[in-house]
Scaffold this active site. Structure first.
Site, PDB file in Angstrom:
ATOM      1  N   MET A 334      60.486   3.529  47.232  1.00  8.77           N
ATOM      2  CA  MET A 334      60.403   3.572  45.771  1.00  8.77           C
ATOM      3  C   MET A 334      60.982   2.309  45.134  1.00  8.77           C
ATOM      4  O   MET A 334      60.402   1.735  44.228  1.00  8.77           O
ATOM      5  CB  MET A 334      61.136   4.808  45.227  1.00  8.77           C
ATOM      6  CG  MET A 334      60.552   6.123  45.679  1.00  8.77           C
ATOM      7  SD  MET A 334      58.813   6.317  45.258  1.00  8.77           S
ATOM      8  CE  MET A 334      58.906   6.570  43.497  1.00  8.77           C
ATOM      9  N   ASP A 353      70.320  -3.862  48.389  1.00 14.91           N
ATOM     10  CA  ASP A 353      70.395  -2.787  49.388  1.00 14.91           C
ATOM     11  C   ASP A 353      71.659  -3.001  50.213  1.00 14.91           C
ATOM     12  O   ASP A 353      72.362  -4.002  50.030  1.00 14.91           O
ATOM     13  CB  ASP A 353      69.131  -2.774  50.273  1.00 14.91           C
ATOM     14  CG  ASP A 353      68.837  -1.362  50.807  1.00 14.91           C
ATOM     15  OD1 ASP A 353      69.719  -0.788  51.482  1.00 14.91           O
ATOM     16  OD2 ASP A 353      67.744  -0.839  50.545  1.00 14.91           O
ATOM     17  N   VAL A 410      68.241   4.938  45.729  1.00 14.42           N
ATOM     18  CA  VAL A 410      68.859   5.077  47.054  1.00 14.42           C
ATOM     19  C   VAL A 410      68.614   6.482  47.564  1.00 14.42           C
ATOM     20  O   VAL A 410      67.895   7.269  46.939  1.00 14.42           O
ATOM     21  CB  VAL A 410      70.379   4.758  46.996  1.00 14.42           C
ATOM     22  CG1 VAL A 410      70.592   3.318  46.553  1.00 14.42           C
ATOM     23  CG2 VAL A 410      71.116   5.713  46.085  1.00 14.42           C
ATOM     24  N   GLU A 412      68.481  10.372  48.460  1.00 17.79           N
ATOM     25  CA  GLU A 412      68.624  11.527  47.561  1.00 17.79           C
ATOM     26  C   GLU A 412      69.900  12.291  47.929  1.00 17.79           C
ATOM     27  O   GLU A 412      69.858  13.371  48.509  1.00 17.79           O
ATOM     28  CB  GLU A 412      67.371  12.409  47.701  1.00 17.79           C
ATOM     29  CG  GLU A 412      67.259  13.534  46.708  1.00 17.79           C
ATOM     30  CD  GLU A 412      66.846  13.085  45.308  1.00 17.79           C
ATOM     31  OE1 GLU A 412      66.969  11.900  45.003  1.00 17.79           O
ATOM     32  OE2 GLU A 412      66.430  13.960  44.538  1.00 17.79           O
ATOM     33  N   LYS A 417      74.650   8.334  45.472  1.00 14.79           N
ATOM     34  CA  LYS A 417      74.243   7.915  44.127  1.00 14.79           C
ATOM     35  C   LYS A 417      75.481   7.683  43.250  1.00 14.79           C
ATOM     36  O   LYS A 417      75.508   6.748  42.441  1.00 14.79           O
ATOM     37  CB  LYS A 417      73.308   8.954  43.501  1.00 14.79           C
ATOM     38  CG  LYS A 417      71.921   8.976  44.170  1.00 14.79           C
ATOM     39  CD  LYS A 417      70.907   9.752  43.386  1.00 14.79           C
ATOM     40  CE  LYS A 417      69.575   9.951  44.095  1.00 14.79           C
ATOM     41  NZ  LYS A 417      68.752   8.775  44.278  1.00 14.79           N
ATOM     42  N   SER A 439      64.409  12.516  42.453  1.00 19.60           N
ATOM     43  CA  SER A 439      63.282  13.408  42.195  1.00 19.60           C
ATOM     44  C   SER A 439      63.742  14.835  41.958  1.00 19.60           C
ATOM     45  O   SER A 439      62.963  15.644  41.465  1.00 19.60           O
ATOM     46  CB  SER A 439      62.260  13.333  43.323  1.00 19.60           C
ATOM     47  OG  SER A 439      62.873  13.128  44.543  1.00 19.60           O
ATOM     48  N   HIS A 460      61.961   8.794  36.487  1.00 18.47           N
ATOM     49  CA  HIS A 460      61.321   9.344  37.677  1.00 18.47           C
ATOM     50  C   HIS A 460      59.943   8.722  37.874  1.00 18.47           C
ATOM     51  O   HIS A 460      59.005   9.020  37.135  1.00 18.47           O
ATOM     52  CB  HIS A 460      61.228  10.873  37.522  1.00 18.47           C
ATOM     53  CG  HIS A 460      60.602  11.573  38.680  1.00 18.47           C
ATOM     54  ND1 HIS A 460      60.010  12.810  38.585  1.00 18.47           N
ATOM     55  CD2 HIS A 460      60.484  11.206  39.977  1.00 18.47           C
ATOM     56  CE1 HIS A 460      59.544  13.167  39.769  1.00 18.47           C
ATOM     57  NE2 HIS A 460      59.820  12.212  40.624  1.00 18.47           N
TER      58      HIS A 460
HETATM   59  P1  NAD Z   1      63.901   5.331  51.139  1.00 22.96           P
HETATM   60  O1  NAD Z   1      64.644   5.976  52.213  1.00 22.96           O
HETATM   61  O2  NAD Z   1      62.569   4.733  51.426  1.00 22.96           O
HETATM   62  O3  NAD Z   1      64.790   4.176  50.499  1.00 22.96           O
HETATM   63  C1  NAD Z   1      66.129   4.302  50.175  1.00 22.96           C
HETATM   64  C2  NAD Z   1      66.772   2.939  50.267  1.00 22.96           C
HETATM   65  O4  NAD Z   1      68.078   3.015  49.712  1.00 22.96           O
HETATM   66  C3  NAD Z   1      66.939   2.414  51.687  1.00 22.96           C
HETATM   67  O5  NAD Z   1      66.410   1.121  51.783  1.00 22.96           O
HETATM   68  C4  NAD Z   1      68.434   2.428  51.903  1.00 22.96           C
HETATM   69  O6  NAD Z   1      68.878   1.399  52.761  1.00 22.96           O
HETATM   70  C5  NAD Z   1      68.942   2.228  50.506  1.00 22.96           C
HETATM   71  N1  NAD Z   1      70.309   2.667  50.303  1.00 22.96           N
HETATM   72  C6  NAD Z   1      70.914   3.775  50.769  1.00 22.96           C
HETATM   73  N2  NAD Z   1      72.200   3.827  50.364  1.00 22.96           N
HETATM   74  C7  NAD Z   1      72.406   2.732  49.607  1.00 22.96           C
HETATM   75  C8  NAD Z   1      73.545   2.209  48.931  1.00 22.96           C
HETATM   76  N3  NAD Z   1      74.682   2.837  48.930  1.00 22.96           N
HETATM   77  N4  NAD Z   1      73.402   1.054  48.265  1.00 22.96           N
HETATM   78  C9  NAD Z   1      72.231   0.383  48.260  1.00 22.96           C
HETATM   79  N5  NAD Z   1      71.140   0.834  48.904  1.00 22.96           N
HETATM   80  C10 NAD Z   1      71.217   1.989  49.567  1.00 22.96           C
HETATM   81  O7  NAD Z   1      63.799   6.417  49.972  1.00 22.96           O
HETATM   82  P2  NAD Z   1      62.738   6.543  48.790  1.00 22.96           P
HETATM   83  O8  NAD Z   1      61.632   7.402  49.229  1.00 22.96           O
HETATM   84  O9  NAD Z   1      62.465   5.204  48.248  1.00 22.96           O
HETATM   85  O10 NAD Z   1      63.559   7.388  47.715  1.00 22.96           O
HETATM   86  C11 NAD Z   1      64.569   6.817  46.933  1.00 22.96           C
HETATM   87  C12 NAD Z   1      64.876   7.735  45.754  1.00 22.96           C
HETATM   88  O11 NAD Z   1      63.690   7.937  44.995  1.00 22.96           O
HETATM   89  C13 NAD Z   1      65.376   9.110  46.137  1.00 22.96           C
HETATM   90  O12 NAD Z   1      66.301   9.526  45.184  1.00 22.96           O
HETATM   91  C14 NAD Z   1      64.113   9.963  46.045  1.00 22.96           C
HETATM   92  O13 NAD Z   1      64.394  11.305  45.790  1.00 22.96           O
HETATM   93  C15 NAD Z   1      63.431   9.337  44.871  1.00 22.96           C
HETATM   94  N6  NAD Z   1      61.993   9.534  44.795  1.00 22.96           N
HETATM   95  C16 NAD Z   1      61.222   9.465  45.907  1.00 22.96           C
HETATM   96  C17 NAD Z   1      59.847   9.663  45.805  1.00 22.96           C
HETATM   97  C18 NAD Z   1      58.977   9.556  47.015  1.00 22.96           C
HETATM   98  O14 NAD Z   1      57.810   9.950  46.948  1.00 22.96           O
HETATM   99  N7  NAD Z   1      59.467   9.052  48.123  1.00 22.96           N
HETATM  100  C19 NAD Z   1      59.272   9.916  44.552  1.00 22.96           C
HETATM  101  C20 NAD Z   1      60.079   9.954  43.422  1.00 22.96           C
HETATM  102  C21 NAD Z   1      61.443   9.763  43.557  1.00 22.96           C
END
Ligand code: NAD
Length: 726
Positions: A334, A353, A410, A412, A417, A439, A460
């Site tokens: 995302m 990151d 980051v 979920e 967070k 989400s 979102h």
């Molecule tokens: P992902 O696992 O692909 O990416 C998360 C990233 O965050 C990773 O690169 C990780 O290294 C990084 N990270 C973790 N802890 C961190 C920290 N302390 N500081 C900096 N970076 C950090 O996850 P995603 O699918 O991109 O989801 C991210 C967020 O978006 C979540 O909250 C998820 O619920 C939300 N979301 C996801 C979707 C989806 O379809 N995947 C849709 C809407 C919202």
């Protein structure tokens, strides 16, 4: 005349220039059309006028029908009888046909100098001219996109496309509402010439100067004209038509009255002269205009979508904000998508990151996407390089200093967070807004980690970020007006559509969308055949069958959300048969979804996916199976009901937001105009009765909420009660 000018030059050629004051685009409404008719008639009756050029004084030519005009036509006036409405609509459209025929059958040449985008009615007027010369600007769009909003071309477009292209070429363009670039339109013969915008009028005049009388008689006004292409009276024609019809049905399940009407109007139009064809088109258009499905689609996909894009609900006291530098924390799926769309909109992005590798991976994603854009001709090399250069990967929070907005994407997880929030806020300026892309986690709770919850908000995004047009903005209990207004400005700046919702578990979109897939899993637990479950979803008009969708989203994620919700709600949580089946899939069967190659479907490497045969062991197939219609009703009703609950609980505050959000967020059956429009379309009373029946047969989740019961008792509709844009 205030909306257009008519000027005859020394050369005897009159130029009609559309240039509506106070508007960025020319549109057709009763005033501009009356003036246009007057200008045409004046030019026709003036013996000194040898020919006429029609052009525009704005960057675009004519954008089509004016929203207010269209809405008034479709809504009718209060107290008007149905007969009077039918007559009024019929006369309006036949009046336009008569005007266009006066142009077409004039003994003087008419040339459209199409200096920019001409869509819908704006292109139909061009089709009535004897020659079309379009700008060579590849960004100009020409075509008849009416089906995209639930209508079809009503100013002669179906009949003129048919006679210019033949049915088999015209139909896909009409059914899909295809817009063409000038070069594509030229290749298909829909325009005759392409030239730089500055030369169009001169070229038009040149042509008029040399055109023979023969050149300004339309082919269909010459004796012996035959529609090109397949003739429906021949075997080949019948076969071609029935194949097109069957394909259409297979895709749309007969949910779209406009598409059925186009086929019939084109088919019947082939057998008759143009004048009769135009009357057939009008009769069908009037019938469609009275169909609530068409009206709902226009309202949501056109009128309310535009309202949302104009930020109708933005707090007005806050000055508009343009962003030049933002931060994105979390460079995963995302985060990298969000950074990419921001950079594409010209915003500098700090992409942070935990490790340098992870941040670089995020940048790689952007680089790859831009490369593809270049390969497909959607971006130039320099432009692509500039987009990539705007993104600065880092692991250092200090780099976030000076950003105007930080969006975290980051993991979920509340603790992760919370830490990100604290570390970012430590370096952010006083005014900067902090947004979470969570989400599922309620915003008010996440804002507890913030030292300034009035500047904390939910943004979102949907996956894939580049493609999905909606951003759901979530207002926490303490989110301030400025954070809200700025967030809406940001969403528009990156070209997406915002809806604003209040905090709730799953917010609005995930909460309602979740009922669709849950209903499917419940059906599975009841013993409904998996293939039937899938067909029911598609027949309802959902873009994807529900079990396939569970696999895409990941069954493991659905399980994880249920476990988290159960933990958060404690005793108040009532596990359902769907929860148990999902837990079984994940914990015992190790079928986690598409990404691991095993879910409700098998994903063989050498062929298309297949429903997993093991499903019959999880739930024995019931002896009597429901009809597809019953399943379709269940899917639509359970989502509509949840949307109505969200409205009652003030999670969404306007029906328009609920419907726009549903169509853009998860592709809710577009033919309904959205879940709340669907309830109004059935009528609140019949809908409540339907839900009571479903509750008896399938469980309490179908019990209507008090708001709906109240509306039903009073015979009121959702949209009339909530008067935004009804
Ligand atoms: P992902 O696992 O692909 O990416 C998360 C990233 O965050 C990773 O690169 C990780 O290294 C990084 N990270 C973790 N802890 C961190 C920290 N302390 N500081 C900096 N970076 C950090 O996850 P995603 O699918 O991109 O989801 C991210 C967020 O978006 C979540 O909250 C998820 O619920 C939300 N979301 C996801 C979707 C989806 O379809 N995947 C849709 C809407 C919202």
């Amino acid at each position: 005349m205030t909306n257009l000018t008519l000027a005859r030059g020394e050369d005897g050629i009159a130029v009609i220039t559309w240039d509506m004051p106070g508007r960025s685009m020319n549109v057709m409404n009763d005033v501009s059309m009356a003036e246009f008719a007057a200008a045409v008639d004046q030019a026709l009756s003036d013996p000194e006028t040898k020919g006429v050029v029609i052009t525009s004084g704005k960057p675009a030519f004519i954008a089509g029908a004016d929203l207010d005009w269209l809405e008034a036509m479709l809504a009718g006036t209060a107290g008007e009888s149905k007969e009077a409405r039918v007559r009024g609509l019929f006369e309006t459209f036949m009046g336009v046909h008569r005007l266009f025929r006066r142009i077409e059958t004039a003994k003087k040449p008419f040339v459209a100098a199409i200096n920019g985008t001409a869509l819908g009615g704006g292109f139909e007027v061009c089709l009535a001219c004897h020659r079309r010369i379009a700008t060579d600007d590849p960004r100009a769009l020409l075509g008849l996109p009416e089906t995209k909003v639930g209508l079809f071309p009503g100013f002669g477009g179906t009949q003129r496309y048919l006679r210019m292209l033949g049915a088999l070429e015209a139909l896909p363009l009409l059914l899909e509402g295809t817009s063409l670039s000038p070069a594509q339109a030229l290749a298909r013969g829909l325009v005759d010439e392409v030239a730089p915008a500055a030369e169009l009028v001169a070229r038009a005049k040149e042509w008029i100067g040399v055109a023979s009388a023969e050149a300004f008689v339309k082919p269909w006004d010459k004796p012996g004209f035959v529609v090109p292409g397949a003739d429906p009276r021949t075997l080949a024609g019948v076969q071609a038509f029935s194949a097109a019809n069957a394909m259409q049905r297979a895709k749309t399940y007969g949910n779209y009255p406009g598409l059925d009407a186009i086929q019939s109007v084109v088919y019947r139009g082939m057998l008759v002269p143009l004048e009769t064809g135009l009357r057939i088109e009008t009769e069908a258009f009037v019938k469609l205009a009275l169909d609530p499905r068409a009206r709902n689609m226009v309202r949501t996909q056109f009128i309310n979508l535009q309202q949302a894009n104009k930020l109708a609900r933005r707090p007005t006291a806050v000055a508009r904000k343009r962003f030049s530098r933002i931060g994105v924390v979390g460079a995963g799926l995302m985060g990298s998508g969000i950074a990419h769309v921001a950079a594409r909109a010209g915003i500098d992005v700090v992409l942070l990151d935990v490790t340098a590798e992870a941040a670089e991976r995020g940048l790689d994603h952007i680089r790859r996407q831009q490369q593809t854009a270049v390969e497909r001709g959607r971006a130039g090399e320099a432009e692509a390089r500039a987009v990539v250069a705007r993104v600065a990967p880092t692991t250092d929070y200090v780099r976030l200093a000076g950003t105007e907005l930080v969006i975290e994407a980051v993991f979920e997880n509340r603790e992760v967070k919370a830490e990100v929030t604290r570390r970012a806020e430590a370096v952010l300026g006083r005014e900067a807004v902090f947004a979470s892309n969570t989400s599922t986690l309620p915003i008010t709770g996440l804002a507890q980690a913030s030292a300034r919850p009035e500047r904390f908000i939910g943004l979102h995004f949907f996956s894939p970020v580049e493609r999905m047009p909606l951003v759901e903005i979530i207002r926490g209990e303490r989110t301030g007006e400025e954070a809200l207004a700025w967030s809406m400005d940001f969403v528009r700046q990156i070209g997406k559509t915002p809806i604003v919702v209040n905090d709730s578990r799953g917010f609005y979109t995930s909460r309602v969308f979740g009922t669709y897939t849950r209903e499917a899993v419940l059906m599975l637990a009841e013993g409904v055949k998996p293939a039937l479950i899938e067909n029911g979803g598609k027949a309802a008009g959902m873009p994807m069958a529900p079990l396939a969708l569970c696999d895409e989203v990941a069954i493991s994620l659905i399980h994880q959300v249920a476990v988290q919700t159960a933990r958060d709600l404690g005793d108040k949580y009532r596990p359902t048969a769907a929860d148990r089946l999902v837990a079984e899939m994940v914990e015992r069967q190790n079928r986690l979804g598409r990404r691991t190659g095993k879910g409700f479907y098998d994903y063989p490497t050498d062929g298309p996916k297949r429903l997993w045969p093991g499903l019959s062991q999880l739930a024995a197939e019931a002896e009597t199976q429901p009809s597809v219609d019953e399943l379709k009703t269940r899917y639509l009703a359970i989502q509509a009901l949840e949307a109505a609950r969200c409205l009652e609980e003030n999670v969404v505050t306007e029906p328009a937001d609920a419907d726009v959000g549903a169509l853009l967020g998860w592709g809710f059956a577009p033919w309904t105009g959205g879940p709340l429009s669907y309830i109004d379309m059935l009528g609140t009373r019949p809908f409540v009765e339907l839900c009571d029946r479903l509750a008896q047969q399938h469980g309490e989740r179908f019990l209507p909420n008090p708001m709906l019961r109240d509306l039903a008792r009073r015979g009121a509709t959702i949209y009339t009660e909530h008067r935004a844009v009804a």
